[in-house]
Scaffold this active site. Structure first.
Site, PDB file in Angstrom:
ATOM      1  N   TYR A   1       0.821  -1.293   0.045  1.00  0.00           N
ATOM      2  CA  TYR A   1       0.122   0.021   0.009  1.00  0.00           C
ATOM      3  C   TYR A   1       0.754   1.202  -0.088  1.00  0.00           C
ATOM      4  O   TYR A   1       0.552   2.194  -0.763  1.00  0.00           O
ATOM      5  CB  TYR A   1      -0.900   0.036   1.069  1.00  0.00           C
ATOM      6  CG  TYR A   1      -2.015   1.246   1.070  1.00  0.00           C
ATOM      7  CD1 TYR A   1      -3.125   0.911   0.621  1.00  0.00           C
ATOM      8  CD2 TYR A   1      -1.394   2.434   1.250  1.00  0.00           C
ATOM      9  CE1 TYR A   1      -4.216   1.950   0.722  1.00  0.00           C
ATOM     10  CE2 TYR A   1      -2.680   3.411   1.745  1.00  0.00           C
ATOM     11  CZ  TYR A   1      -3.726   3.339   1.067  1.00  0.00           C
ATOM     12  OH  TYR A   1      -4.662   4.360   0.895  1.00  0.00           O
TER      13      TYR A   1
ATOM     14  N   PHE B   1      -9.138  19.055 -24.680  1.00  0.00           N
ATOM     15  CA  PHE B   1      -9.632  17.759 -24.804  1.00  0.00           C
ATOM     16  C   PHE B   1     -10.721  17.671 -23.868  1.00  0.00           C
ATOM     17  O   PHE B   1     -10.815  18.529 -22.815  1.00  0.00           O
ATOM     18  CB  PHE B   1      -8.369  16.774 -24.350  1.00  0.00           C
ATOM     19  CG  PHE B   1      -8.958  15.589 -24.271  1.00  0.00           C
ATOM     20  CD1 PHE B   1      -8.958  14.896 -25.847  1.00  0.00           C
ATOM     21  CD2 PHE B   1      -9.323  14.627 -23.338  1.00  0.00           C
ATOM     22  CE1 PHE B   1      -9.500  13.548 -25.833  1.00  0.00           C
ATOM     23  CE2 PHE B   1      -9.832  13.416 -23.564  1.00  0.00           C
ATOM     24  CZ  PHE B   1      -9.837  12.847 -24.831  1.00  0.00           C
ATOM     25  N   THR B   2     -11.816  16.816 -24.145  1.00  0.00           N
ATOM     26  CA  THR B   2     -13.054  16.705 -23.594  1.00  0.00           C
ATOM     27  C   THR B   2     -12.875  16.698 -22.100  1.00  0.00           C
ATOM     28  O   THR B   2     -13.570  17.636 -21.289  1.00  0.00           O
ATOM     29  CB  THR B   2     -13.889  15.614 -23.975  1.00  0.00           C
ATOM     30  OG1 THR B   2     -13.255  14.518 -23.799  1.00  0.00           O
ATOM     31  CG2 THR B   2     -14.278  15.723 -25.171  1.00  0.00           C
TER      32      THR B   2
ATOM     33  N   ASP C   1       0.613  18.473 -21.512  1.00  0.00           N
ATOM     34  CA  ASP C   1      -0.150  16.885 -21.731  1.00  0.00           C
ATOM     35  C   ASP C   1       0.641  16.140 -22.448  1.00  0.00           C
ATOM     36  O   ASP C   1       0.572  16.100 -23.604  1.00  0.00           O
ATOM     37  CB  ASP C   1      -1.592  17.239 -22.121  1.00  0.00           C
ATOM     38  CG  ASP C   1      -2.266  15.959 -22.362  1.00  0.00           C
ATOM     39  OD1 ASP C   1      -1.911  14.887 -22.355  1.00  0.00           O
ATOM     40  OD2 ASP C   1      -3.458  16.157 -22.044  1.00  0.00           O
TER      41      ASP C   1
ATOM     42  N   LYS D   1      -1.952   5.367 -23.427  1.00  0.00           N
ATOM     43  CA  LYS D   1      -1.705   5.699 -24.825  1.00  0.00           C
ATOM     44  C   LYS D   1      -0.255   5.542 -24.902  1.00  0.00           C
ATOM     45  O   LYS D   1       0.306   4.406 -25.316  1.00  0.00           O
ATOM     46  CB  LYS D   1      -1.674   7.462 -25.238  1.00  0.00           C
ATOM     47  CG  LYS D   1      -3.514   7.400 -25.118  1.00  0.00           C
ATOM     48  CD  LYS D   1      -3.832   8.773 -25.867  1.00  0.00           C
ATOM     49  CE  LYS D   1      -5.456   8.947 -25.721  1.00  0.00           C
ATOM     50  NZ  LYS D   1      -6.158   8.880 -26.962  1.00  0.00           N
TER      51      LYS D   1
ATOM     52  N   ARG E   1     -16.190  12.620 -32.825  1.00  0.00           N
ATOM     53  CA  ARG E   1     -15.526  13.707 -32.151  1.00  0.00           C
ATOM     54  C   ARG E   1     -15.849  15.030 -33.102  1.00  0.00           C
ATOM     55  O   ARG E   1     -15.295  15.670 -33.880  1.00  0.00           O
ATOM     56  CB  ARG E   1     -13.838  13.667 -32.729  1.00  0.00           C
ATOM     57  CG  ARG E   1     -13.198  12.446 -31.770  1.00  0.00           C
ATOM     58  CD  ARG E   1     -13.007  12.679 -30.405  1.00  0.00           C
ATOM     59  NE  ARG E   1     -14.211  12.534 -29.459  1.00  0.00           N
ATOM     60  CZ  ARG E   1     -14.050  12.393 -28.175  1.00  0.00           C
ATOM     61  NH1 ARG E   1     -12.839  12.223 -27.674  1.00  0.00           N
ATOM     62  NH2 ARG E   1     -14.996  12.560 -27.280  1.00  0.00           N
TER      63      ARG E   1
ATOM     64  N   PHE F   1     -21.447  12.747 -24.701  1.00  0.00           N
ATOM     65  CA  PHE F   1     -21.202  11.762 -25.680  1.00  0.00           C
ATOM     66  C   PHE F   1     -20.973  10.197 -25.333  1.00  0.00           C
ATOM     67  O   PHE F   1     -21.239   9.324 -25.987  1.00  0.00           O
ATOM     68  CB  PHE F   1     -20.092  11.982 -26.647  1.00  0.00           C
ATOM     69  CG  PHE F   1     -18.582  12.351 -25.646  1.00  0.00           C
ATOM     70  CD1 PHE F   1     -18.432  13.496 -25.090  1.00  0.00           C
ATOM     71  CD2 PHE F   1     -17.846  11.060 -25.606  1.00  0.00           C
ATOM     72  CE1 PHE F   1     -17.038  13.681 -24.201  1.00  0.00           C
ATOM     73  CE2 PHE F   1     -16.758  11.075 -24.587  1.00  0.00           C
ATOM     74  CZ  PHE F   1     -16.331  12.467 -23.952  1.00  0.00           C
TER      75      PHE F   1
HETATM   76  N1  F0G Z   1      -5.285  14.146 -22.450  1.00  0.00           N
HETATM   77  C1  F0G Z   1      -5.206  13.673 -23.835  1.00  0.00           C
HETATM   78  C2  F0G Z   1      -4.629  14.507 -24.750  1.00  0.00           C
HETATM   79  C3  F0G Z   1      -6.072  12.427 -23.772  1.00  0.00           C
HETATM   80  O1  F0G Z   1      -6.160  12.010 -25.350  1.00  0.00           O
HETATM   81  C4  F0G Z   1      -6.929  12.128 -23.059  1.00  0.00           C
HETATM   82  C5  F0G Z   1      -7.665  10.608 -23.617  1.00  0.00           C
HETATM   83  C6  F0G Z   1      -6.790  12.250 -21.854  1.00  0.00           C
HETATM   84  C7  F0G Z   1      -5.977  13.559 -21.482  1.00  0.00           C
HETATM   85  C8  F0G Z   1      -7.577  11.785 -20.679  1.00  0.00           C
HETATM   86  O2  F0G Z   1      -7.021  10.518 -20.114  1.00  0.00           O
HETATM   87  O3  F0G Z   1      -8.560   8.911 -20.603  1.00  0.00           O
HETATM   88  O4  F0G Z   1      -6.358   8.361 -19.207  1.00  0.00           O
HETATM   89  O5  F0G Z   1      -8.242   9.826 -18.621  1.00  0.00           O
HETATM   90  N2  F0G Z   1      -7.877  10.491 -24.502  1.00  0.00           N
HETATM   91  C9  F0G Z   1      -8.894   9.008 -24.730  1.00  0.00           C
HETATM   92  C10 F0G Z   1      -9.182   9.382 -26.033  1.00  0.00           C
HETATM   93  C11 F0G Z   1     -10.019   9.054 -24.071  1.00  0.00           C
HETATM   94  O6  F0G Z   1      -9.972   8.167 -26.565  1.00  0.00           O
HETATM   95  O7  F0G Z   1      -8.745   9.916 -26.795  1.00  0.00           O
HETATM   96  P1  F0G Z   1      -7.808   9.306 -19.771  1.00  0.00           P
END
Ligand code: F0G
Length: 481
Positions: free
Chosen positions: A79, A131-132, A222, A265, A388, A454
């Site tokens: 832990y 990013f979303t 990022d 990624k 998207r 979405f």
């Molecule tokens: N920043 C970027 C540039 C991303 O592409 C993503 C996630 C995140 C932050 C958030 O990270 O999913 O680990 O919480 N992108 C995924 C996509 C969801 O399908 O493009 P996460």
């Protein structure tokens, strides 16, 4: 990696051997119609048993290396004080050049912590593009996101090699307008996701960083897709041809005060992290880490993934790894362009993207062309894209749709998972769809969550176009595929 054949053709070649495979199934068209109807025409709501090629995302869907899997076996499940964390810390120090590392369960958890610590109501956050989940977290804390992308970033057909660049004049104007104290930080996103996986140039990052630092504003990168951005810098930016991916990543990080990543990624694991050299930043984030994620030495990740991330972080610096999906995407995009399909160019770093407004020019943004295209692509191919576009934008305070700058259907190419044959198959079905695009009509929401709609929103076709498209497909290809 790319190789040139004796006939001059350049192809992506796998610099790995495939040791473990997962069986795939192509559900017949009738089943696919039932599946997409059951999913409310939202590809997020499909079950993978109905999906042939899962191109929804490259997040958490990459093939891990044998060394990553082996590392998972020696994970230290403590832990607190777990040795796996210290291996990750060594990798972060070596690869990113940051002293301090805070693991999180994934990228958005890192965004949540950053928003909590750095974003106050009334704050401004300039960035190349949102990013979303980033936008959602920063806005929930009362911040305003400013997208200060360069000219031409939103042109889907382009020769601009660095559409992820920030426009320095816009940054200067924002700093003058709001004053540095109101700016939480400047955010640069590697291989900018929502404009088609487009990189920024080192030269641009250097200038952005100089301007921000001169004004006492931190720079946050990022790094979710850092190895691909580094690969594009090597391939496209003068002066970097002979630098290694590792050297390029190190230089990128030298312009940042803090970085965060989704490890799902570039590092091919299910996790995330925040890293910095600033002890004050580290301490401020660390306070909240056990509240929301977990103790410092695992941060909500399984310790197996922490181990694998320590390995993946080093592996993403290998040319063969950094280029693995980018070169297949290049091939995919070249094939689409050759077939007359409106693919986003130059090819980006996480997916092949289609411009839905060009593919389906008869569908207005109020009827969600990218959502229609994503559903139609699934129907005719069994490959699952992600919308998207406007569906991925939440409504404004008055309940009106916010039209997306660009409407994309994204076909992600997870690292080391799919092959040239898969790409050729998808391009063939896309060609067929293009020839039958008049059959596709709009969508409307029937169930709509208020935030990040979405993910769970359900839509219905305007007219019975799903059935008509399926019938036309069946007439050409029969029942079996
Ligand atoms: N920043 C970027 C540039 C991303 O592409 C993503 C996630 C995140 C932050 C958030 O990270 O999913 O680990 O919480 N992108 C995924 C996509 C969801 O399908 O493009 P996460």
């Amino acid at each position: 990696m790319q190789v040139k054949l004796s006939n001059g053709k350049i192809i992506p070649i796998e610099m790995h051997k495939i040791k473990i495979v997962q069986k795939a199934r192509l559900a017949p068209i009738g089943e696919r119609l039932t599946a997409i109807e059951g999913a409310g025409y939202n590809t997020f709501l499909l079950r993978t048993r109905d999906v042939f090629l899962d191109m929804l995302t490259d997040s958490g869907t990459n093939a891990m290396s044998d060394n990553q899997l082996a590392a998972m076996m020696v994970a230290d499940d403590a832990y607190a004080g777990g040795e796996s964390y210290y291996k990750l810390l060594d990798s972060v120090r070596e690869v990113l050049g940051f002293e301090f590392c805070l693991p999180t369960h994934q990228g958005r958890a890192a965004e949540h912590l950053l928003a909590k610590v750095f974003v106050k109501p009334g704050d401004q956050i300039p960035m190349n593009y949102h990013f979303t989940t980033t936008k959602a977290h920063f806005e929930l804390c009362g911040g305003t996101v400013h997208e200060i992308f360069c000219d031409g970033a939103l042109e889907t057909t382009s020769t601009n090699q660095f559409k992820g660049n920030i426009d320095l004049n816009k940054l200067k104007a924002l700093i003058e307008k709001y004053g540095p104290k109101k700016i939480s930080f400047v955010r640069m996103e590697c291989t900018t996701n929502l404009i088609g996986g487009q990189p920024f140039a080192m030269g641009n990052l250097r200038e952005v960083s100089a301007m921000a630092r001169k004004n006492g504003i931190p720079v946050v990168i990022d790094t979710s897709l850092v190895s691909e951005n580094a690969y594009f810098i090597k391939r496209r930016e003068k002066g970097y041809e002979n630098k290694s991916i590792g050297e390029i990543i190190k230089e990128m990080m030298s312009y940042a005060d803090l970085t965060y990543m989704s490890g799902r990624k570039s590092t091919c694991v299910r996790g995330g992290l925040i890293a910095t050299n600033d002890k004050t930043f580290f301490n401020r984030v660390r306070e909240w880490l056990p509240v929301y994620e977990g103790f410092l030495t695992y941060g909500g990740m399984s310790s197996k993934e922490v181990e694998a991330m320590a390995v993946g972080m080093r592996e993403m610096c290998e040319y063969e790894v950094a280029s693995s999906s980018a070169d297949l995407i290049q091939y995919f995009v070249d094939q689409m362009v050759e077939a007359g399909l409106p693919a986003v160019t130059p090819a980006g770093g996480l997916a092949g993207h289609l411009d839905a407004m060009k593919f389906l020019p008869h569908i207005p943004q109020s009827q969600y062309p990218a959502g229609c295209l994503a559903a139609a692509v699934y129907l005719v191919s069994g490959a699952r894209p992600m919308e998207r576009g406007t569906v991925s934008m939440d409504r404004d305070k008055n309940g009106n749709d916010v039209f997306s700058d660009i409407e994309l259907a994204r076909l992600a190419v997870p690292r080391r998972v799919y092959t040239m044959a898969h790409m050729e198959y998808v391009v063939d079905r896309l060609k067929w769809l293009m020839a039958h695009r008049d059959l596709v009509a709009g969508l409307k929401f029937v169930e709509e969550p208020p935030v990040l709609r979405f993910f769970f929103g359900r839509l219905a076709p305007l007219g019975d176009w799903g059935s008509k498209l399926a019938a036309a497909f069946k007439a050409d290809f029969g029942d079996a595929c």
